[in-house]
Scaffold this motif. Structure first.
Motif, PDB file in Angstrom:
ATOM      1  N   SER A 175      27.275 -24.954  36.606  1.00  0.00           N
ATOM      2  CA  SER A 175      28.269 -24.010  37.131  1.00  0.00           C
ATOM      3  C   SER A 175      28.129 -23.773  38.631  1.00  0.00           C
ATOM      4  O   SER A 175      29.101 -23.391  39.288  1.00  0.00           O
ATOM      5  CB  SER A 175      28.173 -22.677  36.394  1.00  0.00           C
ATOM      6  N   GLY A 176      26.931 -24.000  39.172  1.00  0.00           N
ATOM      7  CA  GLY A 176      26.709 -23.743  40.589  1.00  0.00           C
ATOM      8  C   GLY A 176      26.712 -24.977  41.463  1.00  0.00           C
ATOM      9  O   GLY A 176      26.558 -24.863  42.686  1.00  0.00           O
ATOM     10  N   PHE A 177      26.918 -26.154  40.855  1.00  0.00           N
ATOM     11  CA  PHE A 177      26.902 -27.377  41.673  1.00  0.00           C
ATOM     12  C   PHE A 177      27.864 -28.442  41.159  1.00  0.00           C
ATOM     13  O   PHE A 177      28.792 -28.837  41.862  1.00  0.00           O
ATOM     14  CB  PHE A 177      25.480 -27.942  41.733  1.00  0.00           C
ATOM     15  N   ILE A 178      27.681 -28.884  39.922  1.00  0.00           N
ATOM     16  CA  ILE A 178      28.456 -30.024  39.418  1.00  0.00           C
ATOM     17  C   ILE A 178      29.940 -29.696  39.305  1.00  0.00           C
ATOM     18  O   ILE A 178      30.789 -30.425  39.850  1.00  0.00           O
ATOM     19  CB  ILE A 178      27.895 -30.496  38.057  1.00  0.00           C
ATOM     20  N   LEU A 179      30.284 -28.619  38.606  1.00  0.00           N
ATOM     21  CA  LEU A 179      31.702 -28.278  38.419  1.00  0.00           C
ATOM     22  C   LEU A 179      32.408 -27.932  39.736  1.00  0.00           C
ATOM     23  O   LEU A 179      33.507 -28.448  40.003  1.00  0.00           O
ATOM     24  CB  LEU A 179      31.840 -27.126  37.419  1.00  0.00           C
ATOM     25  N   PRO A 180      31.810 -27.068  40.596  1.00  0.00           N
ATOM     26  CA  PRO A 180      32.485 -26.786  41.870  1.00  0.00           C
ATOM     27  C   PRO A 180      32.682 -28.031  42.727  1.00  0.00           C
ATOM     28  O   PRO A 180      33.746 -28.203  43.335  1.00  0.00           O
ATOM     29  CB  PRO A 180      31.541 -25.789  42.555  1.00  0.00           C
ATOM     30  N   TYR A 181      31.669 -28.901  42.751  1.00  0.00           N
ATOM     31  CA  TYR A 181      31.808 -30.108  43.570  1.00  0.00           C
ATOM     32  C   TYR A 181      32.837 -31.066  42.991  1.00  0.00           C
ATOM     33  O   TYR A 181      33.481 -31.811  43.733  1.00  0.00           O
ATOM     34  CB  TYR A 181      30.451 -30.791  43.762  1.00  0.00           C
ATOM     35  N   ALA A 182      33.004 -31.057  41.680  1.00  0.00           N
ATOM     36  CA  ALA A 182      34.064 -31.877  41.079  1.00  0.00           C
ATOM     37  C   ALA A 182      35.429 -31.398  41.564  1.00  0.00           C
ATOM     38  O   ALA A 182      36.312 -32.208  41.896  1.00  0.00           O
ATOM     39  CB  ALA A 182      33.976 -31.804  39.557  1.00  0.00           C
ATOM     40  N   VAL A 183      35.607 -30.066  41.633  1.00  0.00           N
ATOM     41  CA  VAL A 183      36.859 -29.498  42.134  1.00  0.00           C
ATOM     42  C   VAL A 183      37.037 -29.832  43.610  1.00  0.00           C
ATOM     43  O   VAL A 183      38.124 -30.236  44.054  1.00  0.00           O
ATOM     44  CB  VAL A 183      36.888 -27.970  41.925  1.00  0.00           C
ATOM     45  N   ILE A 184      35.975 -29.684  44.399  1.00  0.00           N
ATOM     46  CA  ILE A 184      36.039 -29.947  45.840  1.00  0.00           C
ATOM     47  C   ILE A 184      36.393 -31.410  46.117  1.00  0.00           C
ATOM     48  O   ILE A 184      37.255 -31.712  46.954  1.00  0.00           O
ATOM     49  CB  ILE A 184      34.695 -29.583  46.503  1.00  0.00           C
ATOM     50  N   ILE A 185      35.717 -32.313  45.425  1.00  0.00           N
ATOM     51  CA  ILE A 185      35.989 -33.744  45.628  1.00  0.00           C
ATOM     52  C   ILE A 185      37.424 -34.078  45.250  1.00  0.00           C
ATOM     53  O   ILE A 185      38.113 -34.824  45.957  1.00  0.00           O
ATOM     54  CB  ILE A 185      34.991 -34.593  44.809  1.00  0.00           C
ATOM     55  N   THR A 186      37.898 -33.505  44.143  1.00  0.00           N
ATOM     56  CA  THR A 186      39.291 -33.721  43.735  1.00  0.00           C
ATOM     57  C   THR A 186      40.250 -33.243  44.821  1.00  0.00           C
ATOM     58  O   THR A 186      41.226 -33.935  45.155  1.00  0.00           O
ATOM     59  CB  THR A 186      39.588 -32.981  42.419  1.00  0.00           C
ATOM     60  N   CYS A 187      39.978 -32.072  45.389  1.00  0.00           N
ATOM     61  CA  CYS A 187      40.836 -31.523  46.443  1.00  0.00           C
ATOM     62  C   CYS A 187      40.893 -32.446  47.648  1.00  0.00           C
ATOM     63  O   CYS A 187      41.984 -32.728  48.181  1.00  0.00           O
ATOM     64  CB  CYS A 187      40.332 -30.142  46.880  1.00  0.00           C
ATOM     65  N   TYR A 188      39.735 -32.950  48.072  1.00  0.00           N
ATOM     66  CA  TYR A 188      39.722 -33.783  49.273  1.00  0.00           C
ATOM     67  C   TYR A 188      40.264 -35.181  49.023  1.00  0.00           C
ATOM     68  O   TYR A 188      40.798 -35.812  49.936  1.00  0.00           O
ATOM     69  CB  TYR A 188      38.320 -33.813  49.890  1.00  0.00           C
ATOM     70  N   VAL A 189      40.150 -35.673  47.809  1.00  0.00           N
ATOM     71  CA  VAL A 189      40.800 -36.950  47.481  1.00  0.00           C
ATOM     72  C   VAL A 189      42.307 -36.800  47.608  1.00  0.00           C
ATOM     73  O   VAL A 189      42.993 -37.658  48.192  1.00  0.00           O
ATOM     74  CB  VAL A 189      40.412 -37.406  46.057  1.00  0.00           C
ATOM     75  N   LEU A 190      42.853 -35.697  47.087  1.00  0.00           N
ATOM     76  CA  LEU A 190      44.288 -35.439  47.177  1.00  0.00           C
ATOM     77  C   LEU A 190      44.722 -35.202  48.625  1.00  0.00           C
ATOM     78  O   LEU A 190      45.794 -35.642  49.048  1.00  0.00           O
ATOM     79  CB  LEU A 190      44.667 -34.243  46.308  1.00  0.00           C
ATOM     80  N   ILE A 191      43.874 -34.503  49.392  1.00  0.00           N
ATOM     81  CA  ILE A 191      44.184 -34.261  50.803  1.00  0.00           C
ATOM     82  C   ILE A 191      44.235 -35.570  51.585  1.00  0.00           C
ATOM     83  O   ILE A 191      45.176 -35.829  52.348  1.00  0.00           O
ATOM     84  CB  ILE A 191      43.144 -33.301  51.425  1.00  0.00           C
TER      85      ILE A 191
END
Length: 355
Positions: free
Chosen positions: A195-211
Motif C-alpha cells: 500500500s505504501g510503494f507498489i500500488l501507488p507507484y503502479a498508479v504513478i507509472i500509469t499516469c506518466y505513460v499516458l502523459i
C-alpha cells in the motif's frame, strides 16, 4: 507494558556498529537540511501566495508532513548513537507511528500530483470541472484520515524490549517491532510495501505513460518545467524508499521459514544489519524536495531573493482562471490553431512554473 527479556542483541536493528553510525550521520545531515528547507517551503506558500493552485496545495501538505517528521529525527539520531532507547514506551510507539504516517502521506500526495498532471494533460478543457480546490481539499483531508488508519499496525506491533548487550554483558532497552506470530510480520511489512510503494507507484507509472503518450501526439513535445519537477520528486522518493521496502520483503521472506532454519537466520541477519541504514536513507526523500525546488527556481534567486520559492509556485494561481477561459473558448467555438493537438497555452510558455 511488559518487556520481552529473551531477545538477543543480534536480533536488534541497532546491533551493528557500522550500520548505526552511518544511519546516525545520514539522519544528522537530513535534520540540518530538511527542517529549514521544508518549513521555508511552508512559509513561502502560506505567507507569499494568496491564491493557491491544486499543485501548490499538494506541495504545501507534502512539505508540512516532511518538515514535521524531520523535527522528530533528533530522537532517532540519539537512538542510533546510544544504541539503546531512553524515551519510554509511548514515544517508541508514537514516533514510529508518525514515521509510517508520513511515509504513506508522502507517496499518496505524490500520487495525487501525478494523477492531477495526467488530468491536466489528457483533459485540459475539463480540468476546472474535474479538479477544483474544494474537491482537492476534501481529497487531501480524506487522505490524511486514511494514512492515520493504515499506519496503525506500526503502533500496535512496536514496543520497548530488553536485549542482552554482548559488550557489557548487561541488559539494555531497544525500540523494536515485537511480533508474537510470524503472520503478524507478514501482515505488517506486506501492508507497508504493497500500500505504501507498489500500488501507488503502479498508479504513478500509469499516469506518466499516458502523459508521455499524449505528449508524443502533440505538436509541442517539449517537457515543461512542472512535468520534470514532479517526475524528479517521484524518482527521488522511489530511489530512497526502495531499499527500505526490499528489507521489508527480506523480513517477510524470513517469516516463512521455520525458526531453526539456516535460511531464516541468514535473512534475519541481513535485515537486522541493514534496517538502520535503509530507514535513514528513506528519510532523505523528505529533505530532497526543497533541494529540487531550489534547482528548479534558481533563475529567480538573484532577482527575487528569499521570495524565489513563492515566485516558482505563483504561476499556479492562474490555473483556475485559465481553465475557465479555455472552457469558455470551447463553449463559444473559439479555438487557437493548435488547440486540438497541443497542451494548454499556459504549458507552452517558457515561464518555469509548477501546475
Amino acid at each position: 507494558m511488559k518487556k520481552n527479556t529473551t531477545v538477543h542483541e543480534d536480533d536488534s536493528a541497532v546491533n551493528n556498529n557500522f550500520s548505526t553510525t552511518v544511519g546516525a550521520l545520514i539522519l544528522s545531515l537530513v535534520f540540518l537540511l530538511g527542517v529549514p528547507g521544508n518549513f521555508f517551503i511552508v512559509w513561502s506558500i502560506l505567507a507569499r501566495i494568496k491564491r493557491r493552485s491544486v499543485t501548490t496545495l499538494l506541495i504545501l501538505n507534502l512539505a508540512f508532513a516532511d518538515g514535521f517528521i524531520m523535527v522528530l529525527t533528533i530522537f532517532f539520531i540519539i537512538y542510533l548513537a546510544k544504541k539503546k532507547w531512553i524515551f519510554g514506551v509511548a514515544m517508541c510507539k508514537g514516533l514510529f507511528y508518525l514515521c509510517n504516517t508520513n511515509m504513506y502521506a508522502s507517496i499518496f500526495l505524490i500520487t495525487l500530483m501525478s494523477v492531477h498532471r495526467m488530468v491536466a494533460v489528457l483533459f485540459p478543457q475539463k480540468l476546472s470541472y474535474l479538479v477544483t480546490r474544494k474537491i482537492v481539499r476534501r481529497v487531501i483531508g480524506g487522505m490524511w484520515m486514511l494514512v492515520m488508519v493504515i499506519a496503525i499496525p506500526s503502533l500496535v506491533f512496536r514496543n520497548v524490549i530488553e536485549v542482552s548487550d554482548d559488550e557489557t554483558n548487561q541488559k539494555k532497552l531497544v525500540c523494536e517491532s515485537n511480533h508474537t506470530q510470524a503472520r503478524h510480520v507478514r501482515f505488517q511489512y506486506s501492508l507497508e510495501t504493497v500500500s505504501g510503494f507498489i500500488l501507488p507507484y503502479a498508479v504513478i507509472i500509469t499516469c506518466y505513460v499516458l502523459i508521455l503518450k499524449r505528449l508524443r501526439q502533440t505538436k509541442f513535445r517539449r517537457h515543461v518545467r512542472s512535468e520534470k519537477l514532479i517526475l524528479a520528486i517521484v524518482v527521488m522518493f522511489g530511489l530512497f524508499w526502495l531499499p527500505y521496502h526490499v528489507i521489508n520483503m527480506v523480513e517477510v521472506a524470513a517469516a516463512w521459514y521455520p525458526e531453526d532454519s539456516s535460511t531464516r537466520e541468514l535473512l534475519e541477519l541481513v535485515h537486522s544489519s541493514c534496517r538502520a541504514v535503509t530507514s535513514a536513507l528513506a528519510f532523505i526523500s523528505s529533505c530532497a524536495n526543497p533541494v529540487l525546488y531550489t534547482f528548479a527556481g534558481k533563475s529567480y534567486i538573484k532577482k527575487n531573493g528569499f521570495a524565489f520559492m513563492a515566485k516558482l509556485f505563483e504561476g499556479t494561481s492562474s490555473e483556475q482562471t485559465e481553465n475557465k477561459k479555455s472552457r469558455l473558448m470551447v463553449k463559444n467555438g473559439i479555438r487557437s490553431n493548435d488547440s486540438n493537438n497541443s497542451l494548454p497555452t499556459r504549458e507552452q510558455t517558457a515561464t518555469p512554473e509548477v501546475s
